[in-house]
Scaffold this motif. Structure first.
Motif, mmCIF file in Angstrom:
data_model
loop_
_atom_site.group_PDB
_atom_site.id
_atom_site.type_symbol
_atom_site.label_atom_id
_atom_site.label_comp_id
_atom_site.label_asym_id
_atom_site.label_seq_id
_atom_site.Cartn_x
_atom_site.Cartn_y
_atom_site.Cartn_z
ATOM 1 N N VAL A 341 4.956 2.088 0.861
ATOM 2 C CA VAL A 341 4.594 0.694 1.105
ATOM 3 C C VAL A 341 5.283 0.187 2.367
ATOM 4 C CG1 VAL A 341 4.117 0.143 -1.301
ATOM 5 C CG2 VAL A 341 6.455 -0.010 -0.443
ATOM 6 N N LYS A 342 4.719 -0.888 2.924
ATOM 7 C CA LYS A 342 5.265 -1.378 4.198
ATOM 8 C C LYS A 342 6.595 -2.108 4.035
ATOM 9 C CE LYS A 342 2.380 -5.560 4.064
ATOM 10 N NZ LYS A 342 1.340 -6.323 4.781
ATOM 11 N N TYR A 343 6.931 -2.485 2.778
ATOM 12 C CA TYR A 343 8.213 -3.154 2.561
ATOM 13 C C TYR A 343 9.287 -2.163 2.101
ATOM 14 C CZ TYR A 343 6.681 -3.136 -2.368
ATOM 15 O OH TYR A 343 6.259 -2.776 -3.624
ATOM 16 N N ARG A 344 9.090 -0.870 2.375
ATOM 17 C CA ARG A 344 10.049 0.152 1.940
ATOM 18 C C ARG A 344 11.462 -0.130 2.450
ATOM 19 N NH1 ARG A 344 9.225 5.701 4.640
ATOM 20 N NH2 ARG A 344 10.617 4.750 6.170
ATOM 21 N N ALA A 345 11.578 -0.482 3.724
ATOM 22 C CA ALA A 345 12.907 -0.706 4.306
ATOM 23 C C ALA A 345 13.617 -1.853 3.594
ATOM 24 C CB ALA A 345 12.776 -1.002 5.807
ATOM 25 N N ARG A 346 12.893 -2.960 3.361
ATOM 26 C CA ARG A 346 13.504 -4.091 2.666
ATOM 27 C C ARG A 346 13.887 -3.720 1.238
ATOM 28 N NH1 ARG A 346 13.911 -9.671 2.728
ATOM 29 N NH2 ARG A 346 13.079 -9.763 4.834
ATOM 30 N N PHE A 347 13.026 -2.931 0.585
ATOM 31 C CA PHE A 347 13.299 -2.543 -0.807
ATOM 32 C C PHE A 347 14.627 -1.796 -0.898
ATOM 33 C CE2 PHE A 347 13.291 0.482 -4.264
ATOM 34 C CZ PHE A 347 12.884 -0.289 -5.339
ATOM 35 N N PHE A 348 14.814 -0.778 -0.068
ATOM 36 C CA PHE A 348 16.028 0.024 -0.185
ATOM 37 C C PHE A 348 17.258 -0.713 0.352
ATOM 38 C CE2 PHE A 348 12.934 3.374 -0.900
ATOM 39 C CZ PHE A 348 13.542 4.073 -1.935
ATOM 40 N N HIS A 349 17.034 -1.614 1.291
ATOM 41 C CA HIS A 349 18.160 -2.449 1.747
ATOM 42 C C HIS A 349 18.663 -3.313 0.589
ATOM 43 C CE1 HIS A 349 20.557 -5.306 4.015
ATOM 44 N NE2 HIS A 349 19.826 -6.287 3.505
ATOM 45 N N LEU A 350 17.716 -3.942 -0.136
ATOM 46 C CA LEU A 350 18.111 -4.798 -1.252
ATOM 47 C C LEU A 350 18.610 -3.977 -2.434
ATOM 48 C CD1 LEU A 350 15.255 -7.474 -1.112
ATOM 49 C CD2 LEU A 350 17.620 -7.691 -0.331
ATOM 50 N N ALA A 351 17.968 -2.831 -2.694
ATOM 51 C CA ALA A 351 18.434 -1.983 -3.793
ATOM 52 C C ALA A 351 19.872 -1.525 -3.539
ATOM 53 C CB ALA A 351 17.516 -0.772 -3.950
ATOM 54 N N ASP A 352 20.179 -1.215 -2.292
ATOM 55 C CA ASP A 352 21.544 -0.830 -1.930
ATOM 56 C C ASP A 352 22.513 -1.979 -2.198
ATOM 57 O OD1 ASP A 352 23.403 1.068 -0.777
ATOM 58 O OD2 ASP A 352 23.456 -0.220 0.995
ATOM 59 N N LEU A 353 22.058 -3.195 -1.894
ATOM 60 C CA LEU A 353 22.884 -4.382 -2.151
ATOM 61 C C LEU A 353 23.078 -4.598 -3.647
ATOM 62 C CD1 LEU A 353 24.242 -7.014 -1.082
ATOM 63 C CD2 LEU A 353 21.991 -8.085 -1.239
ATOM 64 N N PHE A 354 21.994 -4.481 -4.412
ATOM 65 C CA PHE A 354 22.060 -4.725 -5.855
ATOM 66 C C PHE A 354 22.949 -3.714 -6.571
ATOM 67 C CE2 PHE A 354 17.425 -6.401 -5.494
ATOM 68 C CZ PHE A 354 17.889 -7.556 -4.884
ATOM 69 N N LEU A 355 22.996 -2.480 -6.071
ATOM 70 C CA LEU A 355 23.761 -1.416 -6.728
ATOM 71 C C LEU A 355 25.126 -1.193 -6.078
ATOM 72 C CD1 LEU A 355 20.801 1.098 -7.171
ATOM 73 C CD2 LEU A 355 21.892 -0.244 -8.987
ATOM 74 N N LEU A 395 26.720 8.051 -5.811
ATOM 75 C CA LEU A 395 27.708 8.925 -6.447
ATOM 76 C C LEU A 395 29.100 8.709 -5.858
ATOM 77 C CD1 LEU A 395 25.606 12.200 -6.714
ATOM 78 C CD2 LEU A 395 25.923 10.404 -8.411
ATOM 79 N N ARG A 396 29.175 8.369 -4.595
ATOM 80 C CA ARG A 396 30.486 8.081 -3.988
ATOM 81 C C ARG A 396 31.085 6.816 -4.606
ATOM 82 N NH1 ARG A 396 27.617 9.718 0.883
ATOM 83 N NH2 ARG A 396 28.575 11.576 1.793
ATOM 84 N N ARG A 397 30.247 5.795 -4.816
ATOM 85 C CA ARG A 397 30.748 4.532 -5.359
ATOM 86 C C ARG A 397 31.154 4.685 -6.824
ATOM 87 N NH1 ARG A 397 25.493 1.182 -3.463
ATOM 88 N NH2 ARG A 397 25.744 1.432 -1.214
ATOM 89 N N HIS A 398 30.444 5.542 -7.537
ATOM 90 C CA HIS A 398 30.666 5.669 -8.982
ATOM 91 C C HIS A 398 30.906 7.150 -9.324
ATOM 92 C CE1 HIS A 398 29.077 1.541 -9.406
ATOM 93 N NE2 HIS A 398 28.241 1.927 -8.466
ATOM 94 N N PRO A 399 32.094 7.633 -9.102
ATOM 95 C CA PRO A 399 32.370 9.053 -9.376
ATOM 96 C C PRO A 399 32.089 9.455 -10.821
ATOM 97 C CG PRO A 399 34.158 8.043 -8.120
ATOM 98 C CD PRO A 399 33.264 6.935 -8.545
ATOM 99 N N ALA A 400 32.199 8.505 -11.758
ATOM 100 C CA ALA A 400 31.945 8.820 -13.161
ATOM 101 C C ALA A 400 30.500 9.228 -13.398
ATOM 102 C CB ALA A 400 32.299 7.619 -14.038
ATOM 103 N N CYS A 401 29.618 8.854 -12.479
ATOM 104 C CA CYS A 401 28.197 9.202 -12.625
ATOM 105 C C CYS A 401 27.968 10.700 -12.523
ATOM 106 C CB CYS A 401 27.365 8.510 -11.548
ATOM 107 S SG CYS A 401 27.239 6.749 -11.790
ATOM 108 N N ARG A 402 28.838 11.407 -11.849
ATOM 109 C CA ARG A 402 28.594 12.832 -11.610
ATOM 110 C C ARG A 402 28.498 13.593 -12.929
ATOM 111 N NH1 ARG A 402 32.150 14.310 -6.227
ATOM 112 N NH2 ARG A 402 31.842 12.320 -5.154
ATOM 113 N N VAL A 403 29.352 13.268 -13.865
ATOM 114 C CA VAL A 403 29.317 13.931 -15.171
ATOM 115 C C VAL A 403 28.034 13.580 -15.896
ATOM 116 C CG1 VAL A 403 30.471 14.158 -17.394
ATOM 117 C CG2 VAL A 403 31.820 13.921 -15.301
#
Length: 497
Positions: A341-355, A395-403
């Motif tokens: 979709v054409k809003y892909r860049a905005r989506f992942f920018h905001l998803a990065d912010l939300f997470l 995974l860098r932000r949440h090392p516990a996720c690796r397990v």
């Protein structure tokens, strides 16, 4: 009215009528000749009439020759026994009223020059009528503003029939003043209520005009030390609501909520949501009141849901709003189409912010990482070069996720998150990005900002510019001549002659 042909002739004839009316009250009937030209079909004649009316009634307002107070009917005054001076002022006030109504109609004229002149004349009357009120103050220091005349201006700008964006761009300069901004917000609320009440199905032109006006209203971030008023005042009183930023915020909030409570065209939803987080929410008196609009927009799906989630995230993060379905809604937007979709860049920018918060539960972040890894199997290279570092950052932000991620794939190691297909991808940069997870992830995150808007064309151009260290051999036996060596098949059947 006798006049010479052409615009110059009309100008001279109107000039003579203007001088006559201003020179003597006995020539007052010449006003009818001036107003008659406002009804002309000729564009240039109308422009001359607007200029003349502006000078005429501007002078009468400054002289105080219009009736002040509740305007009585013309017939009652003319047949009464009151003095000639009062009759003249009432009569001329009615002519002024007729002129204002006609100028309001001219805001919808096909010619932009006419509309621009009419707007300028009306705003001049607003300023002069504010300085020389035509209503009596109810008490000493009472704040007076020509609300009815100004309502006429805003009503003309918010036309249900035609696009007024160009005229609204001219009106923006008046929104720099505190009093006109405040009364614009109030008049816009009344205009929305009137038009929605008159039309079972509101024309899109009205919604577009209203959004253009509302989005042009911007409040100061803090209480100004000096108020800037369009209507000149000898003194500013602290009791006037128009002089306080808190009251402006309330009017701003009422204006937007009265607009957003209606069913808007989908194209307008997107325009509103694009400015919600930085233009609307910070200036509302109670930002949490936007929850109904944002949740309604969130249910529309696609880009609108994403933009609505941005506004909801601000309410959650800064205003302590509880919205348990937030991450469920965000997870629901993750499907294979999100990479195309054409809003892909905005989506992942905001998803990065939300997470980005380190306080999110590990299982929640692991669910997003796993979902993105699965979607990556069908993603194009330009999207993969962005989403793979995105997953590694989670995974860098949440090392516990690796397990949790490793457990989600059975007994496979963490590298199973990015399947072998991606680590052996045909594009070397994708393969390299997918292989990073085999290594110990560095603590600093990789910025995905430069990768958000990466396109296939840019990747192709970048590959073309790469230079190898040495030429790559394509044939182990050097060719001799155009047709090869004498004994070869091509040379046996073809000759160059």
């Amino acid at each position: 009215m006798e006049r010479e042909p052409g615009a110059a002739g009309v100008r001279r004839a109107l000039g003579r009528r203007l001088e006559a009316v201003l020179a003597s009250r006995s020539e007052a009937n010449a006003v009818f000749d001036i107003l008659a030209v406002l009804q002309s079909e000729d564009q240039e004649e109308i422009q001359e009439a607007v200029r003349t009316c502006s000078r005429l009634f501007g002078a009468l307002l400054e002289r105080g020759e219009l009736f002040v107070g509740q305007l009585p009917s013309e017939e009652m005054v003319m047949t009464g026994s009151r003095g000639a001076a009062r009759k003249y002022k009432v009569w001329m006030r009615h002519r002024y009223h007729s002129c204002g109504n006609r100028l309001g109609e001219l805001l919808g004229h096909p010619s932009f020059q006419v509309k621009e002149l009419a707007l300028g004349a009306l705003m001049k009357f607003v300023q002069l009528e504010g300085a020389h009120p035509l209503e009596k103050p109810k008490w000493e220091g009472n704040y007076l503003f020509p609300r009815e005349l100004f309502k006429l201006v805003v009503g003309g700008l918010l036309s249900p029939e035609e696009d007024q964006s160009l005229l609204l761009s001219q009106f923006r300069e008046y929104l720099d003043y505190d009093d006109t901004r405040y009364h614009t917000m109030q008049a816009a609320v009344q205009a929305v209520a009137r038009v929605t009440g008159q039309h079972p199905e509101v024309p899109p032109a009205f919604w577009n005009n209203t959004f253009t006006l509302l989005s042009a209203v911007s409040l100061p971030r803090q209480e100004p030390t000096v108020s800037s008023f369009y209507v000149k005042r000898t003194e500013l009183r602290d009791t006037w609501k128009v002089a306080h930023l808190k009251e402006h915020r309330k009017a701003f909030q009422t204006m937007w909520l009265s607009f957003l409570k209606h069913k808007l065209p989908l194209s307008l939803y997107k325009k509103v949501l694009l400015i919600t987080h930085d233009t609307i929410l910070p200036q509302l008196a109670q930002p949490s009141l936007m929850i109904d609009f944002l949740t309604r927009a969130c249910d529309l799906g696609g880009a609108l849901s994403l933009l609505a989630l941005n506004g909801l995230f601000i309410l959650i993060h800064k205003h302590n709003l509880e919205y348990p379905d937030f991450y469920r809604k965000l997870y629901g937007l993750l499907d294979p189409s999100v990479f195309h979709v054409k809003y892909r860049a905005r989506f992942f920018h905001l998803a990065d912010l939300f997470l980005s918060s380190s306080h999110l539960p590990a299982y929640l972040v692991a669910a997003f990482a796993k979902r993105l890894a699965r979607l990556a199997l069908t993603a194009p290279p330009e999207a993969l070069l962005m989403v793979l570092p995105f997953i590694c950052n989670l995974l860098r932000r949440h090392p516990a996720c690796r397990v949790l991620v490793a457990g989600a794939w059975g007994s496979c190691p963490l590298t199973a998150l990015l399947p072998q297909a991606l680590q052996r991808h045909y594009h070397p940069e994708v393969s390299k990005a997918a292989s990073v997870i085999n290594q110990a992830l560095s603590v600093p995150e990789v910025s995905i900002a430069p990768l958000l808007e990466l396109t296939a064309y840019e990747i192709f151009e970048r590959d073309l510019k790469k230079k190898g260290s040495e030429p790559v051999p394509l044939e182990f036996i050097p060719a001799q001549g155009l047709l090869g060596r004498p004994g070869e098949l091509c040379a046996q059947h073809f000759t160059l002659s």
